[in-house]
Design a protein around this motif. Structure first.
Motif, PDB file in Angstrom:
ATOM      1  N   VAL A  10      11.551   3.503  -4.667  1.00  0.00           N
ATOM      2  CA  VAL A  10      10.756   3.981  -3.529  1.00  0.00           C
ATOM      3  C   VAL A  10      11.485   3.659  -2.235  1.00  0.00           C
ATOM      4  CG1 VAL A  10       8.537   3.888  -2.321  1.00  0.00           C
ATOM      5  CG2 VAL A  10       8.608   3.599  -4.807  1.00  0.00           C
ATOM      6  N   ILE A  11      11.689   4.674  -1.412  1.00  0.00           N
ATOM      7  CA  ILE A  11      12.333   4.506  -0.118  1.00  0.00           C
ATOM      8  C   ILE A  11      11.407   5.045   0.960  1.00  0.00           C
ATOM      9  CG2 ILE A  11      14.658   4.675  -1.084  1.00  0.00           C
ATOM     10  CD1 ILE A  11      14.777   7.562  -0.096  1.00  0.00           C
ATOM     11  N   GLY A  12      11.717   4.734   2.213  1.00  0.00           N
ATOM     12  CA  GLY A  12      10.911   5.273   3.305  1.00  0.00           C
ATOM     13  C   GLY A  12      10.716   4.269   4.413  1.00  0.00           C
ATOM     14  N   TYR A  13       9.890   4.660   5.387  1.00  0.00           N
ATOM     15  CA  TYR A  13       9.607   3.773   6.512  1.00  0.00           C
ATOM     16  C   TYR A  13       8.605   2.711   6.097  1.00  0.00           C
ATOM     17  CZ  TYR A  13      11.994   7.079   9.545  1.00  0.00           C
ATOM     18  OH  TYR A  13      12.950   7.884  10.129  1.00  0.00           O
ATOM     19  N   ASN A  14       8.927   1.442   6.404  1.00  0.00           N
ATOM     20  CA  ASN A  14       7.958   0.381   6.136  1.00  0.00           C
ATOM     21  C   ASN A  14       6.982   0.306   7.309  1.00  0.00           C
ATOM     22  OD1 ASN A  14       9.335  -0.945   8.199  1.00  0.00           O
ATOM     23  ND2 ASN A  14      10.407  -2.339   6.821  1.00  0.00           N
ATOM     24  N   MET A  15       6.051  -0.644   7.249  1.00  0.00           N
ATOM     25  CA  MET A  15       5.039  -0.744   8.298  1.00  0.00           C
ATOM     26  C   MET A  15       5.644  -1.151   9.642  1.00  0.00           C
ATOM     27  SD  MET A  15       2.435   0.349   6.710  1.00  0.00           S
ATOM     28  CE  MET A  15       1.247   0.155   8.040  1.00  0.00           C
ATOM     29  N   ALA A  16       6.857  -1.707   9.604  1.00  0.00           N
ATOM     30  CA  ALA A  16       7.535  -2.097  10.849  1.00  0.00           C
ATOM     31  C   ALA A  16       8.317  -0.931  11.455  1.00  0.00           C
ATOM     32  CB  ALA A  16       8.473  -3.270  10.581  1.00  0.00           C
ATOM     33  N   GLY A  17       8.326   0.217  10.751  1.00  0.00           N
ATOM     34  CA  GLY A  17       9.028   1.391  11.269  1.00  0.00           C
ATOM     35  C   GLY A  17      10.491   1.476  10.903  1.00  0.00           C
ATOM     36  N   LEU A  32       9.870   9.121  -1.987  1.00  0.00           N
ATOM     37  CA  LEU A  32       9.879   8.947  -0.531  1.00  0.00           C
ATOM     38  C   LEU A  32       8.441   8.674  -0.084  1.00  0.00           C
ATOM     39  CD1 LEU A  32      11.505   9.128   2.134  1.00  0.00           C
ATOM     40  CD2 LEU A  32      10.948  11.566   2.191  1.00  0.00           C
ATOM     41  N   ALA A  33       8.202   7.494   0.450  1.00  0.00           N
ATOM     42  CA  ALA A  33       6.853   7.083   0.837  1.00  0.00           C
ATOM     43  C   ALA A  33       6.359   7.827   2.073  1.00  0.00           C
ATOM     44  CB  ALA A  33       6.823   5.575   1.092  1.00  0.00           C
ATOM     45  N   ASP A  34       5.061   7.799   2.245  1.00  0.00           N
ATOM     46  CA  ASP A  34       4.432   8.375   3.434  1.00  0.00           C
ATOM     47  C   ASP A  34       4.898   7.633   4.685  1.00  0.00           C
ATOM     48  OD1 ASP A  34       2.290   9.897   4.876  1.00  0.00           O
ATOM     49  OD2 ASP A  34       1.477   7.884   5.149  1.00  0.00           O
ATOM     50  N   ASP A  35       5.067   8.376   5.782  1.00  0.00           N
ATOM     51  CA  ASP A  35       5.404   7.745   7.058  1.00  0.00           C
ATOM     52  C   ASP A  35       4.106   7.248   7.681  1.00  0.00           C
ATOM     53  OD1 ASP A  35       6.092   7.044   9.626  1.00  0.00           O
ATOM     54  OD2 ASP A  35       7.367   8.794   9.975  1.00  0.00           O
ATOM     55  N   PRO A  36       3.905   5.915   7.768  1.00  0.00           N
ATOM     56  CA  PRO A  36       2.630   5.375   8.258  1.00  0.00           C
ATOM     57  C   PRO A  36       2.314   5.708   9.704  1.00  0.00           C
ATOM     58  CG  PRO A  36       4.267   3.629   8.066  1.00  0.00           C
ATOM     59  CD  PRO A  36       4.866   4.852   7.437  1.00  0.00           C
ATOM     60  N   LYS A  37       3.314   6.177  10.452  1.00  0.00           N
ATOM     61  CA  LYS A  37       3.084   6.491  11.860  1.00  0.00           C
ATOM     62  C   LYS A  37       2.602   7.931  12.059  1.00  0.00           C
ATOM     63  CE  LYS A  37       6.360   3.096  13.662  1.00  0.00           C
ATOM     64  NZ  LYS A  37       5.278   2.145  13.947  1.00  0.00           N
ATOM     65  N   LYS A  38       2.548   8.713  10.978  1.00  0.00           N
ATOM     66  CA  LYS A  38       2.104  10.103  11.070  1.00  0.00           C
ATOM     67  C   LYS A  38       0.694  10.252  10.504  1.00  0.00           C
ATOM     68  CE  LYS A  38       6.710  12.186  10.923  1.00  0.00           C
ATOM     69  NZ  LYS A  38       7.614  13.131  10.218  1.00  0.00           N
ATOM     70  N   ASP A  39      -0.039  11.232  11.026  1.00  0.00           N
ATOM     71  CA  ASP A  39      -1.399  11.479  10.553  1.00  0.00           C
ATOM     72  C   ASP A  39      -1.390  12.029   9.136  1.00  0.00           C
ATOM     73  OD1 ASP A  39      -2.436  10.672  12.984  1.00  0.00           O
ATOM     74  OD2 ASP A  39      -2.498  12.702  13.807  1.00  0.00           O
ATOM     75  N   GLY A  40      -2.478  11.801   8.417  1.00  0.00           N
ATOM     76  CA  GLY A  40      -2.582  12.315   7.059  1.00  0.00           C
ATOM     77  C   GLY A  40      -1.684  11.555   6.106  1.00  0.00           C
ATOM     78  N   ASP A  85       0.841  -1.203   0.000  1.00  0.00           N
ATOM     79  CA  ASP A  85       0.000   0.000   0.000  1.00  0.00           C
ATOM     80  C   ASP A  85       0.877   1.254   0.000  1.00  0.00           C
ATOM     81  OD1 ASP A  85      -2.238  -1.631   0.182  1.00  0.00           O
ATOM     82  OD2 ASP A  85      -2.421  -1.407   2.356  1.00  0.00           O
ATOM     83  N   LEU A  86       1.941   1.219   0.789  1.00  0.00           N
ATOM     84  CA  LEU A  86       2.862   2.360   0.867  1.00  0.00           C
ATOM     85  C   LEU A  86       3.486   2.641  -0.503  1.00  0.00           C
ATOM     86  CD1 LEU A  86       4.748   1.612   4.219  1.00  0.00           C
ATOM     87  CD2 LEU A  86       3.274   3.588   3.760  1.00  0.00           C
ATOM     88  N   ILE A  87       3.892   1.590  -1.192  1.00  0.00           N
ATOM     89  CA  ILE A  87       4.522   1.736  -2.508  1.00  0.00           C
ATOM     90  C   ILE A  87       3.526   2.292  -3.523  1.00  0.00           C
ATOM     91  CG2 ILE A  87       5.548   0.484  -4.444  1.00  0.00           C
ATOM     92  CD1 ILE A  87       6.627  -1.530  -2.307  1.00  0.00           C
ATOM     93  N   ALA A  88       2.338   1.698  -3.555  1.00  0.00           N
ATOM     94  CA  ALA A  88       1.326   2.109  -4.542  1.00  0.00           C
ATOM     95  C   ALA A  88       0.951   3.576  -4.390  1.00  0.00           C
ATOM     96  CB  ALA A  88       0.084   1.230  -4.406  1.00  0.00           C
ATOM     97  N   THR A  89       0.753   4.022  -3.158  1.00  0.00           N
ATOM     98  CA  THR A  89       0.341   5.412  -2.938  1.00  0.00           C
ATOM     99  C   THR A  89       1.505   6.380  -3.130  1.00  0.00           C
ATOM    100  OG1 THR A  89       0.668   5.049  -0.544  1.00  0.00           O
ATOM    101  CG2 THR A  89      -1.572   4.846  -1.407  1.00  0.00           C
ATOM    102  N   ALA A  90       2.709   5.979  -2.729  1.00  0.00           N
ATOM    103  CA  ALA A  90       3.876   6.847  -2.891  1.00  0.00           C
ATOM    104  C   ALA A  90       4.140   7.154  -4.358  1.00  0.00           C
ATOM    105  CB  ALA A  90       5.105   6.208  -2.266  1.00  0.00           C
ATOM    106  N   THR A 131      14.635   0.470   1.493  1.00  0.00           N
ATOM    107  CA  THR A 131      14.246   0.594   0.087  1.00  0.00           C
ATOM    108  C   THR A 131      13.036  -0.302  -0.107  1.00  0.00           C
ATOM    109  OG1 THR A 131      16.493   1.059  -0.687  1.00  0.00           O
ATOM    110  CG2 THR A 131      14.927   0.208  -2.307  1.00  0.00           C
ATOM    111  N   LEU A 132      11.901   0.293  -0.367  1.00  0.00           N
ATOM    112  CA  LEU A 132      10.654  -0.455  -0.527  1.00  0.00           C
ATOM    113  C   LEU A 132      10.525  -1.035  -1.931  1.00  0.00           C
ATOM    114  CD1 LEU A 132       8.403   2.161   1.286  1.00  0.00           C
ATOM    115  CD2 LEU A 132       8.725  -0.190   2.059  1.00  0.00           C
ATOM    116  N   LYS A 133      11.135  -0.351  -2.885  1.00  0.00           N
ATOM    117  CA  LYS A 133      11.075  -0.809  -4.279  1.00  0.00           C
ATOM    118  C   LYS A 133      12.312  -0.306  -5.013  1.00  0.00           C
ATOM    119  CE  LYS A 133       8.365   0.075  -8.533  1.00  0.00           C
ATOM    120  NZ  LYS A 133       9.455   0.775  -9.232  1.00  0.00           N
ATOM    121  N   GLU A 134      12.972  -1.178  -5.739  1.00  0.00           N
ATOM    122  CA  GLU A 134      14.129  -0.781  -6.534  1.00  0.00           C
ATOM    123  C   GLU A 134      13.655  -0.080  -7.818  1.00  0.00           C
ATOM    124  OE1 GLU A 134      17.112  -0.786  -5.664  1.00  0.00           O
ATOM    125  OE2 GLU A 134      17.251  -2.244  -4.018  1.00  0.00           O
ATOM    126  N   GLY A 135      14.500   0.760  -8.372  1.00  0.00           N
ATOM    127  CA  GLY A 135      14.159   1.443  -9.613  1.00  0.00           C
ATOM    128  C   GLY A 135      15.387   2.097 -10.215  1.00  0.00           C
TER     129      GLY A 135
END
Length: 225
Positions: free
Chosen positions: A74-81, A96-104, A55-60, A85-89
């Motif tokens: 795609v880089i960023g915090y995964n769901m484990a915090g 940079l993916a959304d931080d799942p621990k932050k609002d919005g 989900d993080l990759i798709a939305t980022a 690198t979430l996806k190579e490219g």
């Protein structure tokens, strides 16, 4: 005569009642239609919370140009915090993916030439440096040539108040795009843009005269991507 007047009065009252009933009926039907339309729209969107790394990759990737999403890193915090690198490219973009621990929601896509600048900011932030300290360190390092920012390098910010997204399109509900174009040490006089926006969606220069000088292009208030 009295009989005629009574008949007319009764007819008028009946007409008024019928009109009122029709009005109420029409109003009820309109409400039913509105409610049904909203329900259908929600079903069609199939909104889903961001709950997995996928989900993080798709939305980022919605922050990147459509033609480059498949090949963008795609880089960023995964769901484990963990910052990973979430996806190579291998395209010119890093996302940079959304931080799942932050609002919005807040994802960003930037040109690979900005990676050293962005990575340095993350490293300094991890050390506990304040925003002013990070600014000062990177200002000195850009001036010395330790960090290079190619003029014209762009940053796309995909942001919004919600974190649910449409599973069919990967668009985040209510999210918009804002653009930043870096022009190190440029000023209003050197590039001919005002230091405040003349109107919504109009470009302007922020942090003029510094390493972080950049052209801002913000979306209209009611614009949704």
């Amino acid at each position: 005569m009295k009989h005629v007047l009574s008949t007319l009065l009764i007819a008028a009252l009946l007409g008024s009642c019928n009109s009122s009933d029709k009005s109420k009926s029409a109003s009820a039907e309109s409400t039913d239609v509105d409610t049904t339309t909203e329900a259908v729209a929600k079903i069609e969107k199939q909104l889903k919370k961001i709950e997995t790394d996928e989900d993080l990759i798709a939305t980022a990737l919605m922050a990147a140009p459509a033609e480059s999403r498949a090949t963008s890193k795609v880089i960023g915090y995964n769901m484990a915090g963990e910052f990973v690198t979430l996806k190579e490219g291998d395209s010119e973009y890093i996302v940079l993916a959304d931080d799942p621990k932050k609002d919005g929601f807040n994802a960003a896509c930037y040109h690979k030439d900005l990676d050293a600048f962005m990575a340095r900011g993350r490293a300094l932030r991890a050390e506990g440096k304040s925003a002013d300290e990070i600014f000062a360190v990177r200002e000195a390092e850009v001036k010395s040539g330790k960090i290079k920012i190619t003029p014209g390098s762009a940053l796309h910010i995909y942001y919004g108040p919600n974190s649910a997204y449409d599973v069919e399109t990967s668009k985040v509900d209510g999210a918009k795009l804002r653009y930043v174009i870096y022009t190190p040490f440029a000023t209003s006089a050197s590039i001919g843009l005002p230091e405040t926006p003349s109107a919504p969606n109009h470009p302007w220069i922020m942090n003029p005269g510094t390493h972080r000088a950049h052209i801002m292009i913000s979306p209209l208030e009611n614009a949704i991507e």
